[in-house]
Motif scaffolding. Structure first.
Motif, PDB file in Angstrom:
ATOM      1  N   GLU A   1      94.899 -59.282 -59.784  1.00 55.40           N
ATOM      2  CA  GLU A   1      94.790 -58.887 -60.779  1.00 55.40           C
ATOM      3  C   GLU A   1      96.121 -59.566 -61.433  1.00 55.40           C
ATOM      4  O   GLU A   1      96.743 -60.425 -62.168  1.00 55.40           O
ATOM      5  CB  GLU A   1      95.201 -57.564 -61.384  1.00 55.40           C
ATOM      6  CG  GLU A   1      94.912 -57.214 -63.058  1.00 55.40           C
ATOM      7  CD  GLU A   1      94.652 -56.170 -63.070  1.00 55.40           C
ATOM      8  OE1 GLU A   1      96.000 -55.007 -63.435  1.00 55.40           O
ATOM      9  OE2 GLU A   1      93.586 -55.165 -63.063  1.00 55.40           O
TER      10      GLU A   1
ATOM     11  N   GLN B   1      85.633 -56.952 -64.558  1.00 53.27           N
ATOM     12  CA  GLN B   1      86.593 -57.887 -65.004  1.00 53.27           C
ATOM     13  C   GLN B   1      86.301 -58.005 -66.105  1.00 53.27           C
ATOM     14  O   GLN B   1      86.022 -58.002 -67.321  1.00 53.27           O
ATOM     15  CB  GLN B   1      86.000 -59.565 -64.784  1.00 53.27           C
ATOM     16  CG  GLN B   1      86.851 -60.332 -64.841  1.00 53.27           C
ATOM     17  CD  GLN B   1      86.461 -62.078 -64.740  1.00 53.27           C
ATOM     18  OE1 GLN B   1      85.455 -61.976 -62.902  1.00 53.27           O
ATOM     19  NE2 GLN B   1      86.392 -62.732 -65.432  1.00 53.27           N
ATOM     20  N   SER B   2      88.036 -56.593 -66.690  1.00 61.37           N
ATOM     21  CA  SER B   2      87.728 -56.416 -67.937  1.00 61.37           C
ATOM     22  C   SER B   2      86.930 -55.888 -68.011  1.00 61.37           C
ATOM     23  O   SER B   2      87.183 -54.141 -67.676  1.00 61.37           O
ATOM     24  CB  SER B   2      88.410 -57.739 -69.050  1.00 61.37           C
ATOM     25  OG  SER B   2      89.672 -57.909 -68.440  1.00 61.37           O
TER      26      SER B   2
ATOM     27  N   LEU C   1      87.552 -66.312 -58.521  1.00 59.45           N
ATOM     28  CA  LEU C   1      88.510 -66.197 -59.776  1.00 59.45           C
ATOM     29  C   LEU C   1      88.736 -67.836 -59.835  1.00 59.45           C
ATOM     30  O   LEU C   1      89.447 -67.889 -60.676  1.00 59.45           O
ATOM     31  CB  LEU C   1      89.104 -65.231 -60.111  1.00 59.45           C
ATOM     32  CG  LEU C   1      88.473 -63.879 -60.289  1.00 59.45           C
ATOM     33  CD1 LEU C   1      89.627 -62.691 -60.283  1.00 59.45           C
ATOM     34  CD2 LEU C   1      87.830 -63.955 -61.132  1.00 59.45           C
TER      35      LEU C   1
ATOM     36  N   ASN D   1      97.009 -62.832 -64.150  1.00 59.93           N
ATOM     37  CA  ASN D   1      97.326 -62.436 -65.412  1.00 59.93           C
ATOM     38  C   ASN D   1      98.762 -63.344 -65.171  1.00 59.93           C
ATOM     39  O   ASN D   1      99.225 -63.783 -66.649  1.00 59.93           O
ATOM     40  CB  ASN D   1      97.950 -61.288 -65.491  1.00 59.93           C
ATOM     41  CG  ASN D   1      96.476 -61.029 -65.810  1.00 59.93           C
ATOM     42  OD1 ASN D   1      96.013 -60.465 -66.990  1.00 59.93           O
ATOM     43  ND2 ASN D   1      95.909 -59.210 -65.132  1.00 59.93           N
TER      44      ASN D   1
ATOM     45  N   ASP E   1      93.903 -60.293 -74.554  1.00 57.16           N
ATOM     46  CA  ASP E   1      93.131 -61.150 -73.206  1.00 57.16           C
ATOM     47  C   ASP E   1      93.970 -60.505 -71.804  1.00 57.16           C
ATOM     48  O   ASP E   1      93.787 -61.666 -70.400  1.00 57.16           O
ATOM     49  CB  ASP E   1      93.769 -63.203 -73.216  1.00 57.16           C
ATOM     50  CG  ASP E   1      92.695 -63.137 -74.635  1.00 57.16           C
ATOM     51  OD1 ASP E   1      91.773 -63.007 -74.762  1.00 57.16           O
ATOM     52  OD2 ASP E   1      93.333 -64.431 -74.844  1.00 57.16           O
ATOM     53  N   TYR E   2      94.115 -59.396 -71.949  1.00 55.65           N
ATOM     54  CA  TYR E   2      94.756 -59.224 -70.099  1.00 55.65           C
ATOM     55  C   TYR E   2      93.643 -58.903 -69.560  1.00 55.65           C
ATOM     56  O   TYR E   2      92.996 -58.540 -69.966  1.00 55.65           O
ATOM     57  CB  TYR E   2      95.935 -58.258 -69.940  1.00 55.65           C
ATOM     58  CG  TYR E   2      96.627 -57.804 -69.041  1.00 55.65           C
ATOM     59  CD1 TYR E   2      97.735 -58.722 -68.344  1.00 55.65           C
ATOM     60  CD2 TYR E   2      96.186 -56.968 -68.069  1.00 55.65           C
ATOM     61  CE1 TYR E   2      98.269 -57.477 -67.156  1.00 55.65           C
ATOM     62  CE2 TYR E   2      96.663 -56.500 -67.090  1.00 55.65           C
ATOM     63  CZ  TYR E   2      97.453 -56.867 -66.258  1.00 55.65           C
ATOM     64  OH  TYR E   2      98.160 -56.491 -65.039  1.00 55.65           O
ATOM     65  N   MET E   3      93.958 -60.017 -67.890  1.00 59.46           N
ATOM     66  CA  MET E   3      92.668 -59.232 -66.945  1.00 59.46           C
ATOM     67  C   MET E   3      92.622 -58.286 -66.072  1.00 59.46           C
ATOM     68  O   MET E   3      93.394 -58.113 -65.550  1.00 59.46           O
ATOM     69  CB  MET E   3      91.434 -60.382 -66.338  1.00 59.46           C
ATOM     70  CG  MET E   3      90.976 -60.267 -65.915  1.00 59.46           C
ATOM     71  SD  MET E   3      90.595 -61.882 -64.646  1.00 59.46           S
ATOM     72  CE  MET E   3      89.987 -63.294 -65.802  1.00 59.46           C
ATOM     73  N   THR E   4      92.023 -56.711 -66.240  1.00 57.46           N
ATOM     74  CA  THR E   4      92.119 -56.006 -65.157  1.00 57.46           C
ATOM     75  C   THR E   4      90.854 -56.550 -64.527  1.00 57.46           C
ATOM     76  O   THR E   4      89.297 -56.410 -64.720  1.00 57.46           O
ATOM     77  CB  THR E   4      91.743 -54.796 -65.799  1.00 57.46           C
ATOM     78  OG1 THR E   4      90.312 -54.519 -66.758  1.00 57.46           O
ATOM     79  CG2 THR E   4      92.925 -54.394 -67.006  1.00 57.46           C
ATOM     80  N   LEU E   5      91.478 -55.727 -63.188  1.00 55.76           N
ATOM     81  CA  LEU E   5      90.434 -55.904 -62.450  1.00 55.76           C
ATOM     82  C   LEU E   5      89.977 -54.565 -61.567  1.00 55.76           C
ATOM     83  O   LEU E   5      90.973 -53.724 -61.211  1.00 55.76           O
ATOM     84  CB  LEU E   5      90.180 -57.234 -60.881  1.00 55.76           C
ATOM     85  CG  LEU E   5      90.705 -58.629 -61.448  1.00 55.76           C
ATOM     86  CD1 LEU E   5      91.295 -59.272 -60.338  1.00 55.76           C
ATOM     87  CD2 LEU E   5      89.567 -58.957 -61.382  1.00 55.76           C
TER      88      LEU E   5
ATOM     89  N   LYS F   1      97.922 -66.880 -66.477  1.00 56.01           N
ATOM     90  CA  LYS F   1      97.534 -67.130 -67.937  1.00 56.01           C
ATOM     91  C   LYS F   1      98.289 -66.479 -68.488  1.00 56.01           C
ATOM     92  O   LYS F   1      98.598 -67.051 -69.813  1.00 56.01           O
ATOM     93  CB  LYS F   1      96.249 -65.843 -68.096  1.00 56.01           C
ATOM     94  CG  LYS F   1      94.580 -66.033 -67.568  1.00 56.01           C
ATOM     95  CD  LYS F   1      94.362 -64.535 -67.385  1.00 56.01           C
ATOM     96  CE  LYS F   1      93.780 -64.370 -69.570  1.00 56.01           C
ATOM     97  NZ  LYS F   1      92.822 -63.947 -69.785  1.00 56.01           N
TER      98      LYS F   1
END
Length: 198
Positions: free
Chosen positions: A143, A47-48, A73, A147, A19-23, A150
């Motif tokens: 990012e 976005q991921s 976001l 995170n 679930d770690y979001m990358t941008l 989150k």
């Protein structure tokens, strides 16, 4: 990026896992009105693994990107509404470039962000162009704060689980971890509600 921030990213990745979001910015277009000092940006990013198009206005390209990311976001991650720029710097890296030919130099962008507690976070990126470096550093900042929020929410869920099972040692462990993560996020309704429950 400071050692504390690098360590926090490692913690976020351990807690969030998939679930770690990358941008990642793929491409962008910019229209700048030099007379008015305004800039419009349209940007395609991953976005991921999901392709997203964001659009924003600002006084320059980096401001427009930051506003575009925030607009897209912040509904889901409201802490983005409480962060602000504290610094922006671009410099050319000429060391190691033969004959100091500027076209072969790289650019380093530094973006400073203040969270709601006035704590500053620094993000740096190096790329072949000034705009690319600035965009990378800005995306890193967004990012990081997405995170952070989150991770804080996920830790609260874990903590509630261990409280319900009366696992005092794990409640203590995750309470301590949450107190570290909260320093690295920014105020939002979600974070404040969880803070008040602690």
């Amino acid at each position: 990026m400071s050692e504390d921030q690098s360590q926090m990213i490692t913690t976020m990745k351990e807690i969030l896992q998939d679930d770690y979001m990358t941008l990642t910015v793929r491409q962008y277009t910019v229209t700048e009105d030099l007379e008015r000092g305004t800039c419009k940006l349209s940007c395609e990013l991953l976005q991921s693994d999901e392709k997203v198009v964001v659009e924003g206005d600002g006084v320059g390209m980096i401001d427009a990107l930051f506003n575009a990311l925030r607009t897209t976001l912040a509904e889901q991650y409201p802490s983005l509404n409480t962060i602000e720029f504290s610094a922006f710097e671009i410099k050319g890296l000429m060391d190691g470039v033969e004959d100091h030919i500027s076209s072969k130099a790289e650019a380093e962008a530094t973006v400073g962000i203040l969270n709601s507690e006035e704590r500053e976070f620094i993000f740096k990126a190096t790329a072949p162009s000034v705009s690319h470096a600035g965009i990378m550093a800005t995306a890193q900042a967004a990012e990081y704060f997405v995170n952070s929020e989150k991770t804080f929410v996920r830790l609260n869920e874990i903590l509630e689980h261990y409280r319900s099972e009366n696992r005092a040692e794990l409640v203590q462990k995750y309470t301590t971890l949450m107190s570290e993560v909260v320093k690295n996020t920014s105020y939002s309704e979600v974070v404040e509600r969880i803070r008040n429950q602690m």
